[in-house]
Design an enzyme around this catalytic site. Structure first.
Site, mmCIF file in Angstrom:
data_model
loop_
_atom_site.group_PDB
_atom_site.id
_atom_site.type_symbol
_atom_site.label_atom_id
_atom_site.label_comp_id
_atom_site.label_asym_id
_atom_site.label_seq_id
_atom_site.Cartn_x
_atom_site.Cartn_y
_atom_site.Cartn_z
ATOM 1 C CG HIS A 1 -2.219 -1.059 1.136
ATOM 2 N ND1 HIS A 1 -2.799 -1.569 2.265
ATOM 3 C CD2 HIS A 1 -2.695 -1.578 -0.021
ATOM 4 C CE1 HIS A 1 -3.503 -2.478 1.592
ATOM 5 N NE2 HIS A 1 -3.429 -2.549 0.451
ATOM 6 C CB CYS B 1 4.327 19.883 -6.298
ATOM 7 S SG CYS B 1 5.619 19.154 -7.624
HETATM 8 P P1 OAD Z 1 -6.533 -3.681 10.665
HETATM 9 O O1 OAD Z 1 -6.595 -2.633 11.638
HETATM 10 O O2 OAD Z 1 -7.804 -4.239 9.716
HETATM 11 O O3 OAD Z 1 -6.214 -5.220 11.328
HETATM 12 C C1 OAD Z 1 -5.375 -5.312 12.379
HETATM 13 C C2 OAD Z 1 -5.315 -6.694 12.727
HETATM 14 O O4 OAD Z 1 -4.047 -6.795 13.811
HETATM 15 C C3 OAD Z 1 -6.383 -7.190 13.793
HETATM 16 O O5 OAD Z 1 -7.117 -8.319 13.248
HETATM 17 C C4 OAD Z 1 -6.272 -7.271 14.807
HETATM 18 O O6 OAD Z 1 -6.909 -8.334 15.778
HETATM 19 C C5 OAD Z 1 -4.840 -7.476 15.006
HETATM 20 N N1 OAD Z 1 -3.525 -7.262 16.002
HETATM 21 C C6 OAD Z 1 -3.731 -5.877 16.535
HETATM 22 N N2 OAD Z 1 -2.842 -6.012 17.581
HETATM 23 C C7 OAD Z 1 -2.173 -7.040 17.498
HETATM 24 C C8 OAD Z 1 -0.766 -7.810 18.054
HETATM 25 N N3 OAD Z 1 -0.395 -7.122 18.912
HETATM 26 N N4 OAD Z 1 -0.698 -8.912 17.739
HETATM 27 C C9 OAD Z 1 -1.280 -9.765 16.683
HETATM 28 N N5 OAD Z 1 -2.335 -8.946 16.095
HETATM 29 C C10 OAD Z 1 -2.764 -7.812 16.561
HETATM 30 O O7 OAD Z 1 -5.210 -3.453 9.623
HETATM 31 P P2 OAD Z 1 -4.864 -4.262 8.389
HETATM 32 O O8 OAD Z 1 -5.492 -5.669 8.256
HETATM 33 O O9 OAD Z 1 -3.298 -3.972 8.319
HETATM 34 O O10 OAD Z 1 -5.416 -0.003 3.724
HETATM 35 O O11 OAD Z 1 -5.866 -3.273 7.502
HETATM 36 C C11 OAD Z 1 -5.466 -3.581 5.956
HETATM 37 C C12 OAD Z 1 -5.689 -2.442 5.398
HETATM 38 O O12 OAD Z 1 -6.903 -1.611 5.754
HETATM 39 C C13 OAD Z 1 -4.641 -1.169 5.703
HETATM 40 O O13 OAD Z 1 -3.372 -1.487 4.969
HETATM 41 C C14 OAD Z 1 -5.343 -0.021 5.271
HETATM 42 C C15 OAD Z 1 -6.728 -0.345 5.849
HETATM 43 O O14 OAD Z 1 -7.739 0.685 5.461
HETATM 44 C C16 OAD Z 1 -5.583 1.236 3.218
HETATM 45 O O15 OAD Z 1 -5.603 2.231 3.832
HETATM 46 C C17 OAD Z 1 -5.772 1.082 1.677
#
Ligand code: OAD
Length: 257
Positions: free
Chosen positions: A122, A155
């Site tokens: 991303h 810019c």
């Molecule tokens: P999320 O915020 O959707 O998910 C984070 C995950 O990490 C959740 O499933 C939590 O349970 C888990 N979690 C939190 N703390 C943790 C820890 N200490 N150990 C293990 N697990 C933990 O974040 P992403 O999956 O990265 O995209 O989200 C995907 C995309 O959605 C991001 O890249 C962003 C967002 O909107 C864009 O902005 C395009």
């Protein structure tokens, strides 16, 4: 607290030790222990903000100053954070031949921990580009200014405005980067680490790896929509699970001959 048994961890460690190719995709959970807010769940950014207002090309066209306020605030937050134990383990693993690290995180903490060749699915919150892709500007450049004195920042090449070089909802992943990530699904072990596994196409990579025969596992505080389709869910804080896995991987194999 690790809720999975040490037996599971030992089995995963054996697989990791024996694997020729290992791929990991990380999400916001990996940076949670560093103090970077996640997107979903308690305290997640999308509980207080609407993605449609802040992370889409339409939102930027409508109100670039508002979008930049949000990114400038996130840059200030991230600048105060340090990589945690999970970043450090993964950075060591990137030194291993056949290991590929893909991240959905834009915070740059993998790189600050020393990780090599991170595939930033991303983009990066530390990279910017001219909104109009003006003639004089590079396609993207690093800009560590925190905070920006003027929003939206101008810019330096054309006097227009710059935008964060991140992928917003509705935008396409760079095809060359996507091809490298897709190729990395041909592996022996695929780990989905600290991601809610709901944002595609990133969330599809683990399923593609499974289809191609990889052993697939997730490391997360809780089960995700992907859990039932994967070979194993290791439930616990990634900054603890990865440290324990790393310790076990370094031990001699426990597998029976
Ligand atoms: P999320 O915020 O959707 O998910 C984070 C995950 O990490 C959740 O499933 C939590 O349970 C888990 N979690 C939190 N703390 C943790 C820890 N200490 N150990 C293990 N697990 C933990 O974040 P992403 O999956 O990265 O995209 O989200 C995907 C995309 O959605 C991001 O890249 C962003 C967002 O909107 C864009 O902005 C395009």
């Amino acid at each position: 607290m690790l809720v999975e048994t040490s037996d599971h961890l030992t089995r995963v460690a054996d697989r990791l030790r024996a694997a020729r190719a290992v791929t990991a995709i990380t999400g916001a959970g990996v940076s949670a222990a560093s103090g970077v807010p996640t997107f979903r769940g308690d305290g997640g950014l999308w509980r207080s903000f609407r993605a449609a207002d802040l992370a889409t090309p339409e939102a930027f066209a409508r109100d670039p100053a508002l979008v930049w306020e949000w990114y400038d605030w996130r840059r200030q937050t991230i600048a105060r954070c340090e990589p945690n134990a999970a970043h450090l383990v993964l950075s060591r693993w990137t030194e291993r031949p056949g290991f590929t690290l893909i991240t959905q995180n834009v915070d740059g903490l993998h790189e600050r921990a020393g990780a090599r060749d991170v595939l930033r699915f991303h983009g990066s919150i530390w990279n910017v580009r001219c909104r109009d892709a003006c003639h004089g500007s590079p396609p993207s450049w690093r800009d560590d200014t925190v905070p920006y004195p003027v929003l939206p920042p101008p810019c330096p090449y054309c006097g227009g405005i710059i935008r964060p070089d991140v992928v917003w909802f509705g935008e396409v992943i760079d095809p060359r980067l996507f091809a490298r990530c897709a190729a990395a699904t041909a592996c022996d072990v695929f780990l989905a680490v600290g991601t809610s596994a709901v944002v595609f196409p990133a969330a599809g990579l683990v399923h593609e790896a499974k289809r191609r025969g990889a052993f697939t596992l997730e490391i997360n505080l809780e089960r995700t929509p992907a859990s039932d389709l994967l070979d194993l869910s290791l439930l616990g804080p990634v900054e603890e699970v990865l440290v324990e896995l790393d310790r076990l991987v370094r031990l001699p194999s426990t597998a029976c001959p």
